[in-house]
Design a protein around this motif. Structure first.
Motif, PDB file in Angstrom:
ATOM      1  N   THR A 112     -27.749  18.221  -9.977  1.00 14.42           N
ATOM      2  CA  THR A 112     -28.305  17.480 -11.110  1.00 14.42           C
ATOM      3  C   THR A 112     -27.248  17.445 -12.199  1.00 14.42           C
ATOM      4  OG1 THR A 112     -29.266  19.481 -12.085  1.00 14.42           O
ATOM      5  CG2 THR A 112     -30.693  18.192 -10.645  1.00 14.42           C
ATOM      6  N   ARG A 113     -27.370  16.503 -13.092  1.00 11.93           N
ATOM      7  CA  ARG A 113     -26.490  16.498 -14.266  1.00 11.93           C
ATOM      8  C   ARG A 113     -27.244  15.877 -15.421  1.00 11.93           C
ATOM      9  NH1 ARG A 113     -21.060  13.376 -13.161  1.00 11.93           N
ATOM     10  NH2 ARG A 113     -20.711  14.121 -15.271  1.00 11.93           N
ATOM     11  N   VAL A 114     -26.967  16.399 -16.614  1.00 16.96           N
ATOM     12  CA  VAL A 114     -27.631  15.884 -17.813  1.00 16.96           C
ATOM     13  C   VAL A 114     -26.609  15.456 -18.860  1.00 16.96           C
ATOM     14  CG1 VAL A 114     -29.756  17.197 -17.444  1.00 16.96           C
ATOM     15  CG2 VAL A 114     -27.891  18.217 -18.781  1.00 16.96           C
ATOM     16  N   ASP A 115     -25.319  15.448 -18.491  1.00 21.19           N
ATOM     17  CA  ASP A 115     -24.282  15.077 -19.447  1.00 21.19           C
ATOM     18  C   ASP A 115     -24.094  13.567 -19.557  1.00 21.19           C
ATOM     19  OD1 ASP A 115     -23.266  15.208 -16.808  1.00 21.19           O
ATOM     20  OD2 ASP A 115     -21.214  15.296 -17.565  1.00 21.19           O
ATOM     21  N   ARG A 116     -24.673  12.805 -18.619  1.00 19.77           N
ATOM     22  CA  ARG A 116     -24.625  11.348 -18.694  1.00 19.77           C
ATOM     23  C   ARG A 116     -25.772  10.769 -17.886  1.00 19.77           C
ATOM     24  NH1 ARG A 116     -22.403   8.538 -14.387  1.00 19.77           N
ATOM     25  NH2 ARG A 116     -21.403   9.810 -12.814  1.00 19.77           N
ATOM     26  N   GLU A 117     -26.082   9.510 -18.178  1.00 23.69           N
ATOM     27  CA  GLU A 117     -27.136   8.813 -17.448  1.00 23.69           C
ATOM     28  C   GLU A 117     -26.621   8.396 -16.074  1.00 23.69           C
ATOM     29  OE1 GLU A 117     -30.360   8.260 -18.418  1.00 23.69           O
ATOM     30  OE2 GLU A 117     -29.891   9.506 -20.164  1.00 23.69           O
ATOM     31  N   ILE A 118     -27.467   8.502 -15.064  1.00 26.86           N
ATOM     32  CA  ILE A 118     -27.138   8.035 -13.725  1.00 26.86           C
ATOM     33  C   ILE A 118     -28.127   6.935 -13.380  1.00 26.86           C
ATOM     34  CG2 ILE A 118     -26.986   8.645 -11.279  1.00 26.86           C
ATOM     35  CD1 ILE A 118     -26.376  11.522 -12.184  1.00 26.86           C
ATOM     36  N   GLU A 119     -27.604   5.775 -13.066  1.00 18.97           N
ATOM     37  CA  GLU A 119     -28.458   4.661 -12.656  1.00 18.97           C
ATOM     38  C   GLU A 119     -29.152   5.066 -11.356  1.00 18.97           C
ATOM     39  OE1 GLU A 119     -30.263   1.059 -13.103  1.00 18.97           O
ATOM     40  OE2 GLU A 119     -28.775   1.865 -14.492  1.00 18.97           O
ATOM     41  N   PRO A 120     -30.483   4.975 -11.282  1.00 22.52           N
ATOM     42  CA  PRO A 120     -31.184   5.366 -10.056  1.00 22.52           C
ATOM     43  C   PRO A 120     -30.598   4.703  -8.811  1.00 22.52           C
ATOM     44  CG  PRO A 120     -32.765   4.972 -11.797  1.00 22.52           C
ATOM     45  CD  PRO A 120     -31.413   4.532 -12.324  1.00 22.52           C
ATOM     46  N   GLY A 121     -30.366   5.522  -7.790  1.00 27.16           N
ATOM     47  CA  GLY A 121     -29.839   5.033  -6.524  1.00 27.16           C
ATOM     48  C   GLY A 121     -28.324   4.990  -6.448  1.00 27.16           C
ATOM     49  N   THR A 122     -27.627   5.441  -7.512  1.00 29.57           N
ATOM     50  CA  THR A 122     -26.168   5.357  -7.515  1.00 29.57           C
ATOM     51  C   THR A 122     -25.472   6.715  -7.577  1.00 29.57           C
ATOM     52  OG1 THR A 122     -26.002   5.177  -9.919  1.00 29.57           O
ATOM     53  CG2 THR A 122     -26.261   3.111  -8.672  1.00 29.57           C
ATOM     54  N   GLY A 123     -26.201   7.805  -7.501  1.00 27.23           N
ATOM     55  CA  GLY A 123     -25.606   9.134  -7.632  1.00 27.23           C
ATOM     56  C   GLY A 123     -24.539   9.420  -6.596  1.00 27.23           C
ATOM     57  N   ASN A 124     -24.880   9.291  -5.321  1.00 30.07           N
ATOM     58  CA  ASN A 124     -23.895   9.527  -4.259  1.00 30.07           C
ATOM     59  C   ASN A 124     -22.842   8.429  -4.252  1.00 30.07           C
ATOM     60  OD1 ASN A 124     -24.586  11.973  -2.953  1.00 30.07           O
ATOM     61  ND2 ASN A 124     -26.352  10.965  -2.043  1.00 30.07           N
ATOM     62  N   GLU A 125     -23.270   7.205  -4.436  1.00 30.70           N
ATOM     63  CA  GLU A 125     -22.348   6.068  -4.434  1.00 30.70           C
ATOM     64  C   GLU A 125     -21.280   6.237  -5.509  1.00 30.70           C
ATOM     65  OE1 GLU A 125     -23.082   1.751  -6.126  1.00 30.70           O
ATOM     66  OE2 GLU A 125     -24.118   2.029  -4.221  1.00 30.70           O
ATOM     67  N   GLY A 126     -21.680   6.672  -6.676  1.00 30.30           N
ATOM     68  CA  GLY A 126     -20.737   6.879  -7.773  1.00 30.30           C
ATOM     69  C   GLY A 126     -19.722   7.953  -7.463  1.00 30.30           C
ATOM     70  N   LYS A 127     -20.158   9.021  -6.818  1.00 29.43           N
ATOM     71  CA  LYS A 127     -19.242  10.106  -6.450  1.00 29.43           C
ATOM     72  C   LYS A 127     -18.196   9.609  -5.460  1.00 29.43           C
ATOM     73  CE  LYS A 127     -22.845  13.574  -6.836  1.00 29.43           C
ATOM     74  NZ  LYS A 127     -22.586  14.944  -7.182  1.00 29.43           N
ATOM     75  N   VAL A 128     -18.650   8.879  -4.452  1.00 30.11           N
ATOM     76  CA  VAL A 128     -17.735   8.368  -3.421  1.00 30.11           C
ATOM     77  C   VAL A 128     -16.766   7.359  -4.033  1.00 30.11           C
ATOM     78  CG1 VAL A 128     -17.598   7.022  -1.285  1.00 30.11           C
ATOM     79  CG2 VAL A 128     -19.319   8.821  -1.528  1.00 30.11           C
ATOM     80  N   LYS A 129     -17.274   6.459  -4.880  1.00 33.26           N
ATOM     81  CA  LYS A 129     -16.429   5.444  -5.491  1.00 33.26           C
ATOM     82  C   LYS A 129     -15.346   6.088  -6.348  1.00 33.26           C
ATOM     83  CE  LYS A 129     -16.403   1.192  -8.209  1.00 33.26           C
ATOM     84  NZ  LYS A 129     -15.000   1.328  -8.378  1.00 33.26           N
ATOM     85  N   ARG A 130     -15.681   7.102  -7.080  1.00 31.86           N
ATOM     86  CA  ARG A 130     -14.698   7.782  -7.940  1.00 31.86           C
ATOM     87  C   ARG A 130     -13.542   8.321  -7.098  1.00 31.86           C
ATOM     88  NH1 ARG A 130     -11.404   8.559 -11.662  1.00 31.86           N
ATOM     89  NH2 ARG A 130     -11.386  10.520 -12.776  1.00 31.86           N
ATOM     90  N   VAL A 131     -13.826   8.960  -5.977  1.00 33.91           N
ATOM     91  CA  VAL A 131     -12.778   9.487  -5.101  1.00 33.91           C
ATOM     92  C   VAL A 131     -11.976   8.340  -4.491  1.00 33.91           C
ATOM     93  CG1 VAL A 131     -12.318  10.791  -2.983  1.00 33.91           C
ATOM     94  CG2 VAL A 131     -14.002  11.637  -4.628  1.00 33.91           C
TER      95      VAL A 131
END
Length: 141
Positions: A112-131
């Motif tokens: 979980t994270r509370v330091d920024r908003e995560i668009e629903p359904g993009t949590g894993n996608e965002g991690k992969v895209k960043r790498v």
């Protein structure tokens, strides 16, 4: 930036879980994992199924709101409100037990994270895209 204090609403969770049916008397547990996948699909959420690379034996179920499920060879990625994520895992246990499996072991990792908003359904996608973005910079150099 979002507040780092405890949120008043349900935490948004990004989870990876591996459900392991035990005592089935068979080497393959594919039918039981398929049952769990059916439970996740019947969660009442809108979803779209697309098969990724067949050699990876991975199926992505992209849910528009509020959870996302990704089934892969050794587990399932699931994201959404904490209570819905753990309920989905519970429901998978119940469904697989209902098929006659006497024991189930499940490994679960939840972030979980509370330091920024995560668009629903993009949590894993965002991690992969960043790498991938970082690796793309390496390739361009």
């Amino acid at each position: 930036m979002a507040s780092t204090s405890a949120p008043s609403q349900d935490l948004y969770a990004v989870a990876d879980f591996c459900l392991i049916p035990m005592g089935t008397g068979e080497p393959s547990v594919a039918e039981y994992i398929a049952e769990c996948s059916r439970v996740l699909q019947k969660s009442g959420l809108k979803h779209q199924v697309s098969i990724c690379h067949e050699a990876l034996v991975r199926c992505t179920i992209s849910l528009t709101s509020p959870s996302a499920i990704q089934l892969h060879g050794y587990g399932t990625n699931l994201e959404g409100p904490w209570s819905e994520v753990v309920k989905a895992i519970h429901d998978c246990h119940a469904a697989v037990h209902a098929k006659g499996v006497p024991r189930i072991a499940t490994d679960i990792r939840i972030g979980t994270r509370v330091d920024r908003e995560i668009e629903p359904g993009t949590g894993n996608e965002g991690k992969v895209k960043r790498v991938q973005d970082i690796l793309a910079k390496d390739s361009a150099a």
